[in-house]
Write a protein that holds these residues in place. Structure first.
Motif, PDB file in Angstrom:
ATOM      1  N   LEU A 173     -27.937  41.662   2.331  1.00 36.76           N
ATOM      2  CA  LEU A 173     -27.802  42.279   2.289  1.00 36.76           C
ATOM      3  C   LEU A 173     -27.518  43.543   2.548  1.00 36.76           C
ATOM      4  O   LEU A 173     -27.589  44.508   3.306  1.00 36.76           O
ATOM      5  N   ASN A 174     -28.825  44.155   1.969  1.00 33.56           N
ATOM      6  CA  ASN A 174     -29.335  45.667   1.852  1.00 33.56           C
ATOM      7  C   ASN A 174     -30.472  45.112   3.792  1.00 33.56           C
ATOM      8  O   ASN A 174     -29.909  46.932   4.392  1.00 33.56           O
ATOM      9  N   LEU A 175     -30.491  44.789   4.470  1.00 30.52           N
ATOM     10  CA  LEU A 175     -31.486  44.157   5.844  1.00 30.52           C
ATOM     11  C   LEU A 175     -30.459  44.434   7.085  1.00 30.52           C
ATOM     12  O   LEU A 175     -30.103  45.900   7.299  1.00 30.52           O
ATOM     13  N   ALA A 176     -28.883  43.750   6.849  1.00 30.80           N
ATOM     14  CA  ALA A 176     -27.857  44.155   7.492  1.00 30.80           C
ATOM     15  C   ALA A 176     -27.687  45.394   7.281  1.00 30.80           C
ATOM     16  O   ALA A 176     -27.118  46.035   8.531  1.00 30.80           O
ATOM     17  N   ASP A 177     -27.094  46.018   6.012  1.00 34.30           N
ATOM     18  CA  ASP A 177     -26.944  47.623   6.495  1.00 34.30           C
ATOM     19  C   ASP A 177     -27.543  48.369   7.102  1.00 34.30           C
ATOM     20  O   ASP A 177     -27.481  49.641   7.374  1.00 34.30           O
ATOM     21  N   TYR A 178     -29.245  48.155   6.362  1.00 32.33           N
ATOM     22  CA  TYR A 178     -30.230  49.198   7.436  1.00 32.33           C
ATOM     23  C   TYR A 178     -30.182  49.343   8.720  1.00 32.33           C
ATOM     24  O   TYR A 178     -30.446  50.799   8.974  1.00 32.33           O
TER      25      TYR A 178
END
Length: 341
Positions: free
Chosen positions: A158-163
């Protein structure tokens, strides 16, 4: 007839409530079977990994041993269940494991909607990126268009997509369920980048065919407070797990180690006497449902927090990770424990 059926239904409901109230607590279940069933990673150097004989070692493993020491006075009274990121929460919810000590991030969704309790934070971490040095990349902001290996069912995904969305960058996710699959894919060159918690990257880099050909980029893109988890609804077990972690931290602050804990039982310091159970009128251990030597048993079994950190992931380990935020609050970090009194 309707009145009779209604009375039967009410009686069944009351019986159900009574049966639920009479169910055993986690501590009672653990004592009855004689060990703690602890959910850990399937294999992450420094955190949880079995050797050729099936003996587990690591930072998260030592926490399981610390809880066993508190409950039984014996760090060996643990059985380990290796769990993937996808399987860890169903295993805890179903009662397959009594405790999850598996480099797991504490989030609001997991703490509320999923029905778990987290605390304390045993390792302050953050998500990072590892790349091959041959790519000549110096920053995560240079990764637009890269193929990135990531494990499914994690906050990492999820963090990857947000970043990448927030920085208007494109990427190609290469997603696998099992950690071993992600590792193998990156090592085989199926992706340009590997992303996970930075502590995990330090660990995983050492398992690659040519570790020196890889580097960890400087960016930390998230907060990853890693903490043990238990099921909601059992405050006593939650307290035992929480105060086990606090005991490790307090012991380091007191200067109590695995080597000197027997000598420290002779201390005249009231705080240390209370902590180690030598104060005659203390009830702290029994209030937890344990003996008054619960903290002594923890330190005798695994040492203090600093010892656990250094031998598994710190300077005394192959990972050589600096304490950073995981240093004590009075040593430049933010590890802080409430007083035992």
């Amino acid at each position: 007839m309707k009145i009779k059926l209604l009375s039967v239904a009410i009686g069944a409901a009351v019986f159900g409530v009574g049966a639920s109230a009479a169910s055993a607590t986690t501590l009672e279940d653990v004592k009855a079977k004689g060990f703690i069933q602890c959910g850990v990673n399937t294999g992450l150097l420094g955190f949880a990994q079995p050797d050729a004989s099936g003996n587990w070692a690591g930072f998260d493993v030592d926490f399981c041993k610390a809880v066993a020491s508190a409950v039984f006075g014996d760090p060996a009274k643990v059985k380990y269940t290796p769990l993937s990121a996808k399987d860890r929460f169903p295993a805890l919810k179903s009662g397959e494991v009594d405790l999850l000590s598996r480099n797991t991030t504490w989030t609001i969704n997991r703490d509320t909607a999923q029905g778990f309790n987290f605390r304390p934070i045993t390792y302050y971490d953050g998500q990072g990126f590892m790349v091959r040095k041959s790519l000549n990349v110096k920053s995560a902001l240079e990764l637009s268009g890269a193929a990135i290996c990531v494990q499914s069912g994690t906050t990492t995904e999820l963090n990857l997509a947000d970043y990448f969305k927030s920085n208007n960058l494109q990427y190609n996710p290469v997603v696998f369920e099992k950690l071993e699959e992600v590792n193998a894919a990156y090592d085989a060159g199926r992706c340009d980048v590997y992303t996970t918690d930075q502590s995990g990257l330090y660990s995983l880099r050492l398992t690659l065919k040519n570790p020196d050909e890889h580097m960890i980029l400087p960016e930390i893109i998230s907060k990853e407070p890693l903490a043990p988890a238990v099921r909601q609804g059992d405050d006593q077990w939650f307290d035992i797990v929480s105060w086990t972690a606090y005991a490790l931290i307090n012991a380091e602050e007191f200067g109590i180690t695995q080597a000197n804990v027997d000598e420290m039982k002779n201390s005249a310091n009231p705080d240390i006497k209370r902590f180690l159970g030598t104060e005659t009128d203390t009830k702290i251990g029994t209030d937890l449902g344990l003996t008054n030597e619960w903290a002594y048993n923890i330190i005798k079994g695994v040492g203090n927090y600093g010892e656990v950190f250094e031998r598994n992931v710190g300077k005394g380990s192959p990972l050589k990770i600096e304490r950073g935020l995981n240093a004590l609050w009075n040593k430049g970090g933010i590890q802080y424990a409430p007083p035992v009194r």
